[in-house]
Scaffold this active site. Sequence first.
Site, short mmCIF file in Angstrom:
data_model
loop_
_atom_site.label_atom_id
_atom_site.label_comp_id
_atom_site.label_asym_id
_atom_site.label_seq_id
_atom_site.Cartn_x
_atom_site.Cartn_y
_atom_site.Cartn_z
N GLU A 179 1.02 -1.05 -0.10
CA GLU A 179 -0.08 -0.11 -0.04
C GLU A 179 0.77 1.22 -0.03
OE1 GLU A 179 -2.11 -1.58 3.36
OE2 GLU A 179 -4.16 -0.90 2.48
N GLU A 199 -3.44 -9.73 3.05
CA GLU A 199 -4.36 -9.67 4.45
C GLU A 199 -5.54 -10.61 4.73
OE1 GLU A 199 -3.70 -7.08 2.36
OE2 GLU A 199 -3.05 -5.38 3.52
N1 CO8 Z 1 4.45 -8.04 11.30
C1 CO8 Z 1 5.41 -8.39 12.35
N2 CO8 Z 1 6.35 -9.05 12.11
C2 CO8 Z 1 6.46 -9.94 10.80
C3 CO8 Z 1 5.99 -9.22 9.79
C4 CO8 Z 1 4.70 -8.41 9.81
N3 CO8 Z 1 4.04 -8.00 9.01
N4 CO8 Z 1 6.61 -9.89 8.70
C5 CO8 Z 1 7.62 -10.41 8.99
N5 CO8 Z 1 7.52 -10.28 10.57
C6 CO8 Z 1 8.67 -10.81 11.26
C7 CO8 Z 1 8.25 -12.36 11.87
O1 CO8 Z 1 7.59 -12.65 12.81
C8 CO8 Z 1 9.94 -12.78 11.98
O2 CO8 Z 1 10.01 -12.45 13.37
P1 CO8 Z 1 10.90 -13.36 14.16
O3 CO8 Z 1 12.27 -13.60 13.47
O4 CO8 Z 1 10.88 -12.87 15.65
O5 CO8 Z 1 10.09 -15.01 14.35
C9 CO8 Z 1 10.61 -12.11 11.12
O6 CO8 Z 1 9.92 -10.88 10.54
C10 CO8 Z 1 11.17 -12.84 9.99
O7 CO8 Z 1 9.93 -13.49 9.20
P2 CO8 Z 1 9.70 -14.74 8.71
O8 CO8 Z 1 10.60 -15.72 9.75
O9 CO8 Z 1 8.52 -15.09 8.62
O10 CO8 Z 1 10.53 -14.86 7.20
P3 CO8 Z 1 10.39 -15.64 6.19
O11 CO8 Z 1 11.43 -15.45 5.30
O12 CO8 Z 1 9.97 -16.97 6.71
O13 CO8 Z 1 8.93 -15.40 5.23
C11 CO8 Z 1 7.42 -13.43 4.65
C12 CO8 Z 1 8.85 -14.17 4.86
C13 CO8 Z 1 6.73 -14.38 3.82
C14 CO8 Z 1 7.44 -11.84 4.21
C15 CO8 Z 1 6.65 -13.67 6.05
O14 CO8 Z 1 7.43 -13.17 7.05
C16 CO8 Z 1 5.22 -13.14 6.18
O15 CO8 Z 1 4.28 -13.98 5.30
N6 CO8 Z 1 5.06 -12.06 6.70
C17 CO8 Z 1 3.56 -11.45 6.76
C18 CO8 Z 1 3.27 -10.84 5.53
C19 CO8 Z 1 1.81 -10.24 5.72
O16 CO8 Z 1 0.81 -10.93 5.94
N7 CO8 Z 1 1.78 -8.56 5.54
C20 CO8 Z 1 0.48 -8.13 5.93
C21 CO8 Z 1 0.18 -7.83 7.26
S1 CO8 Z 1 -1.42 -7.25 7.49
C22 CO8 Z 1 -1.00 -5.39 6.78
O17 CO8 Z 1 -0.23 -5.20 6.07
C23 CO8 Z 1 -2.73 -4.64 7.01
C24 CO8 Z 1 -2.15 -3.10 6.73
C25 CO8 Z 1 -3.45 -2.32 7.17
C26 CO8 Z 1 -3.51 -2.16 8.82
C27 CO8 Z 1 -4.75 -1.60 9.19
C28 CO8 Z 1 -4.74 -1.27 10.69
C29 CO8 Z 1 -5.68 -1.65 11.32
#
Ligand code: CO8
Length: 325
Positions: A179, A199
């Site tokens: 976004e 999401e």
């Molecule tokens: N939020 C918080 N922490 C995150 C996020 C995130 N969005 N993405 C990754 N992290 C953290 C993981 O928890 C992890 O932390 P830790 O080492 O402490 O366990 C660290 O980053 C590394 O991540 P991964 O181990 O998961 O790394 P991978 O290489 O295995 O995977 C990915 C990478 C595919 C990017 C995976 O991390 C993932 O799927 N992340 C989430 C992606 C996602 O769903 N994003 C959308 C979030 S919702 C959103 O953005 C809504 C916006 C509007 C909000 C409106 C307000 C109410």
Amino acid sequence: MNQGNWNLETVHGEIFRLEKLSCSPFIAAQIMKVLEKSNPSTTDLAKWISLDQVLTARILKLANSHYYGYSKHISTLNLAIITITREKALNALSPDVVTELTTAIAELELDDDAPVIALTGAGDKAFVAGADIAAMRDMNPMEAVAFSEMGANLCQAMETSSKTYIAAVNGFALGGGCEVALACDFVYASTKAKLGQPEVKLGIIPGFGGTQRLPRVIGLGPALELLATGRHVKADEALRLGLVNHVYAADQLLPEARKLADTIAANGPIAVRYAMEAALKGRSLPMDEALWYEANLFGLISSTADMKEGMRAFLEKRKAEFRDE
Ligand code: CO8
């Protein structure tokens, strides 16, 4: 309690005046809560008043900002770079990060040396992997609305900025990350970038403007598919969809952004601003009003010294020297 019209004094010994800041009752209540603490944190305060960018910028100057850093490019003065530095969480956007980004943008808005701003993520894995899921998990509905508004305001600030924004997407740009990229004027992606609105996989919807910008940028059909499936799109497909402007090797993203900055900076600055403003504002206007808007901006630009200089330079077969006047 007056919830829409604040006069607020003495925070950490500094005097701040918030005059006629209209904000929602919820945010107003949060501001009051922070101020009622014996030692209010400026970061906490700024989080809730991030709707007022200039004020936020002033307050955050007092706080130690640690999630973003920005630096001007060394060899030209045309480009500033904002790097979101929260690599361990793949640069996820917590409320603090959103606040600090909003501040950086407000500060750069006043910086005449940097007409173009590149936004990128620290590390080689992510631009921004979304809004901070851990922070969102415990939000109540009103806090979720406030956070959504913070992100939406950040995106709106970039989109309506007088500066040109380039998202240098150096890895994952998911959810809020996608976004933020969509709110930039240009998106340059590295070959290993992955973009998307996942999401729905978390049982939520985009909240920083994605449901509105994505269809406007790539068209309704492809946007609905990405919104409903939540699937990640690789750089080559993103390019085909029009979600990104160009794909480059990761180490070429910022050099290419610099080239773009230099190209844009050689043009009439008012003309660049007006052309982009007309295109962006026109999107939400009926065609006749959009054309009227363009005609009026054309009238305005015809009053500038730069317009005379541009045409004179062409006729004299020399390079124009624009002065932003
Ligand atoms: N939020 C918080 N922490 C995150 C996020 C995130 N969005 N993405 C990754 N992290 C953290 C993981 O928890 C992890 O932390 P830790 O080492 O402490 O366990 C660290 O980053 C590394 O991540 P991964 O181990 O998961 O790394 P991978 O290489 O295995 O995977 C990915 C990478 C595919 C990017 C995976 O991390 C993932 O799927 N992340 C989430 C992606 C996602 O769903 N994003 C959308 C979030 S919702 C959103 O953005 C809504 C916006 C509007 C909000 C409106 C307000 C109410």
